[in-house]
Design an enzyme around this catalytic site. Structure first.
Site, PDB file in Angstrom:
ATOM      1  N   TYR A 123       0.829  -1.211   0.000  1.00  0.00           N
ATOM      2  CA  TYR A 123       0.000   0.000   0.000  1.00  0.00           C
ATOM      3  C   TYR A 123       0.863   1.261   0.000  1.00  0.00           C
ATOM      4  O   TYR A 123       0.509   2.258  -0.648  1.00  0.00           O
ATOM      5  CB  TYR A 123      -0.951  -0.008   1.193  1.00  0.00           C
ATOM      6  CG  TYR A 123      -2.100  -0.971   1.033  1.00  0.00           C
ATOM      7  CD1 TYR A 123      -2.944  -0.895  -0.083  1.00  0.00           C
ATOM      8  CD2 TYR A 123      -2.359  -1.963   1.973  1.00  0.00           C
ATOM      9  CE1 TYR A 123      -3.995  -1.784  -0.241  1.00  0.00           C
ATOM     10  CE2 TYR A 123      -3.404  -2.855   1.815  1.00  0.00           C
ATOM     11  CZ  TYR A 123      -4.219  -2.759   0.705  1.00  0.00           C
ATOM     12  OH  TYR A 123      -5.258  -3.641   0.533  1.00  0.00           O
ATOM     13  N   GLU A 216      -4.623 -28.596   8.965  1.00  0.00           N
ATOM     14  CA  GLU A 216      -4.581 -27.823   7.721  1.00  0.00           C
ATOM     15  C   GLU A 216      -5.739 -26.838   7.618  1.00  0.00           C
ATOM     16  O   GLU A 216      -5.537 -25.659   7.325  1.00  0.00           O
ATOM     17  CB  GLU A 216      -4.607 -28.775   6.524  1.00  0.00           C
ATOM     18  CG  GLU A 216      -4.574 -28.043   5.181  1.00  0.00           C
ATOM     19  CD  GLU A 216      -4.743 -28.977   3.999  1.00  0.00           C
ATOM     20  OE1 GLU A 216      -4.560 -28.508   2.860  1.00  0.00           O
ATOM     21  OE2 GLU A 216      -5.080 -30.151   4.207  1.00  0.00           O
ATOM     22  N   ASP A 269      -6.766 -32.966   4.654  1.00  0.00           N
ATOM     23  CA  ASP A 269      -7.828 -33.634   3.913  1.00  0.00           C
ATOM     24  C   ASP A 269      -7.246 -34.399   2.723  1.00  0.00           C
ATOM     25  O   ASP A 269      -6.045 -34.427   2.527  1.00  0.00           O
ATOM     26  CB  ASP A 269      -8.885 -32.633   3.455  1.00  0.00           C
ATOM     27  CG  ASP A 269      -8.295 -31.540   2.564  1.00  0.00           C
ATOM     28  OD1 ASP A 269      -7.112 -31.663   2.171  1.00  0.00           O
ATOM     29  OD2 ASP A 269      -9.016 -30.589   2.269  1.00  0.00           O
TER      30      ASP A 269
END
Length: 269
Positions: A123, A216, A269
């Site tokens: 920024y 995770e 997963d």
């Protein structure tokens, strides 16, 4: 500051150094100033020319693994292969200028005794030079270029890692001269991991956990914390909400070194 300048001059005369130093702000500012002076010296010479910026190549083919002789600690070094950013190549001209813009901004930040995250730096650069910085990825690549040019760590440049990580469970954390944080009593989200790598490095930690569990997915982590799984299975739960940021990885590294007997498990997963 004079000693820092002499050290920086020696650094730029030795192109065999291919690792990132951890430097003080005066040392980094000195390296930036010497880089600028070298560039101006070439421009004002009898045969002026635009020099290329020699950057250590960051490709995997330029990396080497070195294992310590006394300890089992391994380090990854970059070898002596270089790439360049040049003002003369049309496709690299903006990247060349971005390097100087980021170095100027880092010099200003360090001179003020401040630190910024990569997002905050984006920024600042967007306001200062919107024609050169239109995306976060451009800033991230340029920071890597500056690290490769000055060969100092990103943290030495005054840039902190933006942390998304959380930790919960049977772990007590304490920064020097600060109150103890009980990660089992920090609500349903746990304790937010700071992006200040220096603070993480100085943390004092205590635990009676039997496992460290890396989760995770944030949603799964949150459910485990809500159910106080760390009390049923004495453990420390840690998540980076997906791809791990540097601060979360550093905390996990500190935990593995501080408690080497605790197995580290992953729930993915």
């Amino acid at each position: 500051m004079e000693d820092a300048c002499k050290s920086a001059l020696n650094f730029f005369s030795d192109q065999q150094l291919c690792y990132a130093d951890i430097l003080t702000p005066p040392e980094v500012i000195a390296r930036i100033q010497v880089a600028v002076l070298n560039f101006l010296r070439i421009l004002t010479s009898p045969d002026p020319a635009i020099s290329d910026l020699p950057l250590v190549a960051r490709s995997s083919s330029n990396s080497r693994l070195s294992r310590g002789l006394v300890t089992q600690t391994s380090w990854i070094f970059l070898t002596r292969s270089f790439c360049t950013r040049s003002l003369l190549r049309p496709n690299a001209a903006k990247a060349f200028i971005r390097v100087w813009k980021v170095m100027a901004m880092c010099s200003e930040i360090l001179g003020q005794g401040k630190r910024v995250t990569q997002r905050e730096l984006f920024y600042k650069l967007l306001c200062d030079s919107p024609e050169y910085f239109s995306s976060q990825s451009q800033v991230n690549r340029t920071i890597q270029d500056v690290v490769a040019l000055l060969r100092c760590s990103r943290y030495s440049l005054g840039i902190m890692a933006s942390s998304r990580g959380l930790v919960a469970g049977r772990l007590l954390l304490q920064e020097p001269n600060q109150e103890v944080v009980d990660c089992a009593a920090c609500g349903f989200s746990g304790h937010a991991i700071t992006g200040d790598l220096n603070s993480i490095d100085k943390l004092m930690m205590k635990t009676d956990a039997r496992y460290i569990i890396v989760v995770e997915k944030h949603a799964i982590y949150q459910r485990l914390v809500e159910d106080h799984v760390f009390n049923q299975i004495p453990s420390i739960l840690i998540t980076a909400k997906g791809y791990p940021d540097i601060a979360t990885r550093l905390l996990l590294h500190r935990l593995s070194r501080a408690f080497p007997d605790l197995p580290i498990l992953a729930l993915v997963d």
